[in-house]
Design an enzyme around this catalytic site. Sequence first.
Site, PDB file in Angstrom:
ATOM      1  N   ASP A  74      34.575  50.265  35.929  1.00 25.18           N
ATOM      2  CA  ASP A  74      35.464  49.430  36.726  1.00 25.18           C
ATOM      3  C   ASP A  74      36.824  49.511  36.037  1.00 25.18           C
ATOM      4  OD1 ASP A  74      36.680  47.707  38.505  1.00 25.18           O
ATOM      5  OD2 ASP A  74      35.103  46.183  38.421  1.00 25.18           O
TER       6      ASP A  74
HETATM    7  C1  NOJ Z   1      38.427  46.036  40.218  1.00 24.98           C
HETATM    8  C2  NOJ Z   1      37.278  45.704  41.113  1.00 24.98           C
HETATM    9  O1  NOJ Z   1      36.320  44.960  40.407  1.00 24.98           O
HETATM   10  C3  NOJ Z   1      36.625  46.944  41.720  1.00 24.98           C
HETATM   11  O2  NOJ Z   1      35.652  46.537  42.646  1.00 24.98           O
HETATM   12  C4  NOJ Z   1      37.662  47.817  42.358  1.00 24.98           C
HETATM   13  O3  NOJ Z   1      37.049  48.928  42.952  1.00 24.98           O
HETATM   14  C5  NOJ Z   1      38.670  48.228  41.312  1.00 24.98           C
HETATM   15  N1  NOJ Z   1      39.301  47.041  40.774  1.00 24.98           N
HETATM   16  C6  NOJ Z   1      39.746  49.166  41.850  1.00 24.98           C
HETATM   17  O4  NOJ Z   1      40.618  48.481  42.655  1.00 24.98           O
END
Ligand code: NOJ
Length: 749
Positions: A250
């Site tokens: 993530d």
């Molecule tokens: C953080 C989020 O938790 C995730 O779900 C997302 O895909 C990423 N940011 C990218 O934006």
Amino acid sequence: MLVSSFLLLSLTTLAQGFTLRTWDEAYALASTIVANLTLPEKASILSGVGQFDSRCVGNTTPIPRLGIPAICFQDGPAGVRLVKNVTGFPSGINAASTFSRRLMQARGQAMAEEFKAKGVHVFLGPAMDIMRNPKAGRGWESFGPDPYLNGEAAYSTIIGVQSVGVQACAKHLVANNQEHWRYGLSAIVDDRTMQELYFYPFIRAIEAGVTSIMCAYNQLNGTSSCHNAGLLGPNGLVRKAGFRGYVVSDWGATHDSVADNANAGLDMEQPGNNIVIGGGVFGVGGTNLAKSNSGVSTARIDEMATRVLAGYYRLGQDDPSYPAVSFDAQHSDGSGSLNLHVDVRSAAHTALVREIADASAVLLKNNRTSTATSGGGGSGNGSDGGSGTTIRGLPLAKERIKTMAVVGQDALLPNMSCNDLNECNDGTMSIGWGSGSNSLQYIVPPITAIQNFVGTGATIATSLSNDLSAGPAAAKGKDVAIVFVNAMSGELGGYDTVVGNMGDRNDLALWWKGGSLVEAVAAVCSNTIAVIHSVGPVSVSWSQHPNVTGIVYAGAPGEQTGPSIVDVLYGAVNPSGRLPFSIDESEASYGTSIVYNSLGFPVVNYTEQLLIDYRYMDAKGITPHYPFGFGLSYSTFAYSNLKISTSGSGATSSVVVTFTVRNSGAVAGTEIPQMYLAFPASAGEPKRVLRGFDEVKLGVGASAGVTMNLNAREISTWDVKSQSWIRPAGTFTVTVGASINDVRLTGTF
Ligand code: NOJ
């Protein structure tokens, strides 16, 4: 015959612009390419180029000499985010409410068609986080608290997404179940609970052939998810479950050293630099990974690069016709240099959004009565009676309603430019906020759709705020008053607090005193219909009010929210949505809580183990307002002829359950039969667990046979000692019905 079907296949392949390869074919190709890469080149496809230095939310470095483009990662699970000219699809929780694998897959495919047309390689979804607590901020992105439903929805979505050559990214691994403290809380989850509940949807994602998995911000059992060998390593959960793709972090979910993460099993870091509290471990463009003293072996780097490229080749993204990225997510307002705004919408996608919104609306209450007012012939049995008949409840009789009121801020168009993450709640709620939101080009709000549909057929009084005096004033004495109420949640992050809620909801109450608004209107209008737009369960203490004649729970339905609610309210569509969670008054009924206050990152013990939502209620003898799987229809359905047959043994055992459903009512409709399983008591399972569902479309009087299959895992529990699925000895009870509590047929095996 053979020749012509081969030709047909080739043409189909050409028309779609890609060739789906098997994992083995993809690996063979990827290994050949990796053998030709320099170490810096390999490292450059294993880390992002920086959060704000790229067109997509995540990007790798291109390798032009081999024709490998920057791999583009873009949110998110309900449609393309941070762009223009895309469709605003319904949320994941609405896909779950359809209980329709057909629509789940169609949604995945349609979304992926738009991702692909915009040049995205990796769709950052589906989200498959279990809704451990009803207030969980991102619960609406996924498919609810039940692992089977979550797993089936994840499976169907991934099949749909990858069928058009876009990589899916199953997220967030794992136990990413609340927003408060998500950047470092440690979820303590025992092995059996992990396999049967939180990891379960990932097993299905892997079975669907998902090409990537996103590890989460939170820690699992004291170790950061992205450097948790128990999750990601050669003997970790994902590889043991047969995963052949790559694990991507993530955004900023990496901590400690490059070796800690890479050697634990993380294959790619995004976005490559620090975004919140972690990040930058592999270095922008993989510079740290490419250092001779990185502590990561060449063999491991080769493995990582091969996995990443295998995902790309498996879905044929090397095809020269794969569209180039045509947007710039850093300038979604249109100010960027590369912001072509290619319009990827289509009439078919709009129609699908409406169909899913229709099919996900859950009719919670319907007191339909017809009363003779001046010699008309109402009988109270659902017949529309003569001309002097007052009809209450749903569907609304368009020709009979002469005066109506539409009440509530939720009927209104929200501020469409409040920001690109939908972080506002000043109109209708059609999607939550944060990275799971989509780029809504437009929304057709309920008030517009109702006015268009009604035309001059009735006078419509409006009070499009939640003002507790103006609402009842508009509704008083009207033939019908429709009250729109909502509750919202979203992602924590660099993201805002919305109406005092920091990602997770503060409580289960409807926002803006929505419950009081329904009560105030019901006090003056004997035919009050409540429409709830919410991201999850809400308190509905007013639901038994005799003047509340109908309640529709419409979830977060996306851009066609208005037309779809008209379809359901006026009966163009017979409701078939079912609750993908239970609805009860207080959080205490759900068996879990959210840790809001803590001195530093908390340890969150999942002591409830398997008992969340309906499983907890079952264990405690709690009867909720509306049970899991519940939803009414304008018709009635009869169930008969349950047959259960078993075959095989051990890992090959399977069970086939068949029965018949008949439309016994007066209108065509779709029934959603559900199958629940009670394990032998010795198994230590929740009292009943969902293990099957289907959608059965039936004309008046028509019947259909339904078949549900249970494989060996579905009749097993996770045995911690042997680390395998084992079928417990003893008698299983099968119940089939229209919700968990509306049991129509029972059998055993
Ligand atoms: C953080 C989020 O938790 C995730 O779900 C997302 O895909 C990423 N940011 C990218 O934006």
